[in-house]
Design a protein around this motif. Structure first.
Motif, mmCIF file in Angstrom:
data_model
loop_
_atom_site.group_PDB
_atom_site.id
_atom_site.type_symbol
_atom_site.label_atom_id
_atom_site.label_comp_id
_atom_site.label_asym_id
_atom_site.label_seq_id
_atom_site.Cartn_x
_atom_site.Cartn_y
_atom_site.Cartn_z
ATOM 1 N N SER A 77 0.157 30.348 -5.324
ATOM 2 C CA SER A 77 0.122 29.999 -3.908
ATOM 3 C C SER A 77 1.499 29.902 -3.255
ATOM 4 O O SER A 77 1.602 29.913 -2.022
ATOM 5 C CB SER A 77 -0.633 28.686 -3.701
ATOM 6 N N ARG A 89 -1.384 35.596 1.753
ATOM 7 C CA ARG A 89 -0.249 36.021 0.928
ATOM 8 C C ARG A 89 -0.341 37.517 0.624
ATOM 9 O O ARG A 89 -1.430 38.049 0.406
ATOM 10 C CB ARG A 89 -0.206 35.224 -0.376
ATOM 11 N N GLY A 129 -1.534 32.259 6.685
ATOM 12 C CA GLY A 129 -1.806 31.718 5.359
ATOM 13 C C GLY A 129 -2.320 32.755 4.382
ATOM 14 O O GLY A 129 -2.891 32.413 3.339
ATOM 15 N N PRO A 132 -7.149 31.454 5.450
ATOM 16 C CA PRO A 132 -5.940 30.976 4.764
ATOM 17 C C PRO A 132 -6.189 30.807 3.268
ATOM 18 O O PRO A 132 -7.225 30.286 2.863
ATOM 19 C CB PRO A 132 -5.669 29.633 5.450
ATOM 20 N N GLY A 133 -5.258 31.258 2.473
ATOM 21 C CA GLY A 133 -5.408 31.239 1.024
ATOM 22 C C GLY A 133 -5.815 32.574 0.460
ATOM 23 O O GLY A 133 -5.790 32.777 -0.757
ATOM 24 N N GLU A 136 2.010 33.302 8.780
ATOM 25 C CA GLU A 136 1.497 32.242 9.653
ATOM 26 C C GLU A 136 -0.022 32.114 9.576
ATOM 27 O O GLU A 136 -0.590 31.079 9.938
ATOM 28 C CB GLU A 136 1.923 32.494 11.091
#
Length: 287
Positions: free
Chosen positions: A271, A217, A215, A171-172, A213
């Protein structure tokens, strides 16, 4: 109004065999070697950038390195340019690894991701930047082989690379595609290229929804006319002379002028952005 410190058309007529080399271009492109100053926004991150030997890819590699990221430099065969990009990344205090090969092959794309993870310990940012184009006046001049190569480079490869990278991403993490003004304002002489860039834009939107979902992008940058080796190596000399003249800015963009958009999309400041396309077009409207 054009900036006085940027080259304004007409430029010298020029042509070179593909995929093109930076040192043969007149004037030389600006990759931000002297101008981009980092601030640690990507400290500890690992990026895989395709087409990172020159042009937009080199500018992004330099910017990412100065923001603290280690960089795998994916390129086709332009060893001289790739070595130069790696030198700038290492001068910024980051680790660089240049890997040659053809991203139209899924096995090579998988190997690129595995090499990135093995050498640097993971992958946080994937920049799908490499592209193939040719100019043709008539559809009958475009061969099946050339149509296939354009699609395999410009849209198959981002699919192959994203598919391989996502299982390693946390995630990120961020996937950044390079689309084009051509995705919305196609030029007839760039029929195959423009068609692929429309596909890249849709791929970006759909993948962003698919990976939300997790995380991860997914965004894109849409350049207008940018002065890179792709231009003199794929366009007739008379078209290189006035390249970018029709933009509101009155000139082609420089690779360095796109780097900030990629940094934004890769960093924490971006973000809240996914499924977005940032136009950097010299005033050409993305309608």
């Amino acid at each position: 109004m054009p900036e006085t410190n940027r080259p304004i058309p007409p430029q010298p007529e020029q042509q070179q065999p593909p995929p093109g080399l930076t040192r043969l271009m007149k004037p030389a492109p600006d990759h931000g070697e002297e101008s981009y100053k980092g601030s640690g926004r990507l400290k500890g991150k690992v990026a895989l950038i395709t087409g990172a030997d020159s042009g937009i890819g080199r500018a992004v590699a330099i910017a990412f390195a100065r923001e603290g990221a280690d960089v795998l430099i994916s390129y086709l065969s332009e060893d001289e340019d790739a070595v130069e990009t790696a030198r700038w990344v290492e001068e910024a205090g980051s680790r660089a690894l240049a890997v040659a090969g053809d991203i139209t092959s899924e096995s090579h794309c998988i190997a690129l991701v595995e090499r990135t993870v093995r050498e640097f310990g993971g992958i946080d940012i994937l920049v799908n930047n490499a592209a193939f184009q040719r100019t043709y006046a008539a559809i009958g001049d475009i061969t099946e082989e050339e149509w296939d190569e354009t699609f395999r480079t410009n849209i198959y490869a981002p699919f192959f690379l994203a598919k391989a990278a996502v299982p390693h991403m946390k995630p990120g993490a961020s996937i950044i595609n390079t689309t084009s003004i051509q995705s919305r304002q196609p030029s007839s002489h760039l029929l195959a290229y423009a068609s692929t860039k429309g596909a890249v834009s849709n791929f970006t939107a759909g993948l962003a929804e698919m990976l939300a979902e997790k995380g991860i992008r997914v965004n894109a940058v849409a350049p207008g006319p940018i002065w890179t080796p792709l231009i003199p190596s794929t366009m007739p000399p008379d078209k290189t002379q006035d390249f970018g003249k029709k933009t509101l800015i009155g000139r082609a963009g420089q690779p360095a002028e796109l780097a900030g958009a990629y940094v934004l999309l890769a960093s924490a400041e971006g973000s809240y952005m996914t499924g977005a396309i940032i136009p950097v077009t010299g005033g050409e409207i993305m309608i």
